[in-house]
Design a protein around this motif. Structure first.
Motif, PDB file in Angstrom:
ATOM      1  N   ASN A 173       0.830  -1.198   0.000  1.00 36.26           N
ATOM      2  CA  ASN A 173       0.000   0.000   0.000  1.00 36.26           C
ATOM      3  C   ASN A 173       0.873   1.260   0.000  1.00 36.26           C
ATOM      4  O   ASN A 173       0.655   2.176  -0.800  1.00 36.26           O
ATOM      5  CB  ASN A 173      -0.936  -0.013   1.215  1.00 36.26           C
ATOM      6  CG  ASN A 173      -1.937   1.102   1.179  1.00 36.26           C
ATOM      7  OD1 ASN A 173      -2.446   1.460   0.121  1.00 36.26           O
ATOM      8  ND2 ASN A 173      -2.235   1.661   2.334  1.00 36.26           N
ATOM      9  N   GLU A 174       1.862   1.304   0.872  1.00 31.69           N
ATOM     10  CA  GLU A 174       2.761   2.458   0.961  1.00 31.69           C
ATOM     11  C   GLU A 174       3.547   2.656  -0.336  1.00 31.69           C
ATOM     12  O   GLU A 174       3.651   3.775  -0.844  1.00 31.69           O
ATOM     13  CB  GLU A 174       3.733   2.285   2.125  1.00 31.69           C
ATOM     14  CG  GLU A 174       3.080   2.372   3.479  1.00 31.69           C
ATOM     15  CD  GLU A 174       4.027   2.012   4.612  1.00 31.69           C
ATOM     16  OE1 GLU A 174       5.213   1.709   4.354  1.00 31.69           O
ATOM     17  OE2 GLU A 174       3.563   2.012   5.770  1.00 31.69           O
ATOM     18  N   LYS A 175       4.112   1.571  -0.869  1.00 34.04           N
ATOM     19  CA  LYS A 175       4.934   1.690  -2.080  1.00 34.04           C
ATOM     20  C   LYS A 175       4.103   2.102  -3.281  1.00 34.04           C
ATOM     21  O   LYS A 175       4.563   2.868  -4.124  1.00 34.04           O
ATOM     22  CB  LYS A 175       5.679   0.393  -2.347  1.00 34.04           C
ATOM     23  CG  LYS A 175       6.741   0.135  -1.292  1.00 34.04           C
ATOM     24  CD  LYS A 175       7.907  -0.575  -1.843  1.00 34.04           C
ATOM     25  CE  LYS A 175       8.965  -0.630  -0.754  1.00 34.04           C
ATOM     26  NZ  LYS A 175      10.177  -1.246  -1.188  1.00 34.04           N
ATOM     27  N   SER A 176       2.876   1.595  -3.372  1.00 34.69           N
ATOM     28  CA  SER A 176       2.058   1.944  -4.524  1.00 34.69           C
ATOM     29  C   SER A 176       1.657   3.418  -4.508  1.00 34.69           C
ATOM     30  O   SER A 176       1.421   4.008  -5.564  1.00 34.69           O
ATOM     31  CB  SER A 176       0.827   1.049  -4.617  1.00 34.69           C
ATOM     32  OG  SER A 176      -0.062   1.271  -3.551  1.00 34.69           O
ATOM     33  N   LEU A 177       1.601   4.035  -3.337  1.00 35.37           N
ATOM     34  CA  LEU A 177       1.297   5.467  -3.249  1.00 35.37           C
ATOM     35  C   LEU A 177       2.359   6.305  -3.953  1.00 35.37           C
ATOM     36  O   LEU A 177       2.044   7.302  -4.600  1.00 35.37           O
ATOM     37  CB  LEU A 177       1.200   5.903  -1.784  1.00 35.37           C
ATOM     38  CG  LEU A 177      -0.099   5.590  -1.070  1.00 35.37           C
ATOM     39  CD1 LEU A 177       0.054   5.829   0.425  1.00 35.37           C
ATOM     40  CD2 LEU A 177      -1.230   6.410  -1.638  1.00 35.37           C
TER      41      LEU A 177
END
Length: 72
Positions: free
Chosen positions: A39-43
């Motif tokens: 989730n964090e990386k895709s942001l």
């Protein structure tokens, strides 16, 4: 193409990195080891494609796919 590998197994993502190292048009590669990290990386990374593990410590690949689609 930007690729995100979401897998908690170091053996799996190490092998994928070795296989994908010479792929033409692969401009960026990122690894997430959990749903939270995906989730964090895709942001910030917004991948064009993802390789998803179906059994993550805090969710599954479908949850990761939903997060990537929502964030990108």
């Amino acid at each position: 193409m930007k690729l995100l590998i979401v897998d908690d197994s170091s053996a799996v993502y190490s092998r994928l990195l070795a296989l994908l190292g010479g792929v033409e048009h692969l401009t960026a590669l990122s690894i997430a080891r959990s749903l939270r990290e995906a989730n964090e990386k895709s942001l910030h990374f917004c991948p064009d494609a993802a390789v998803l593990d179906m059994n993550l410590p805090d969710g599954n690949g479908l949850d990761a796919l939903r997060a990537i689609k929502r964030n990108c």
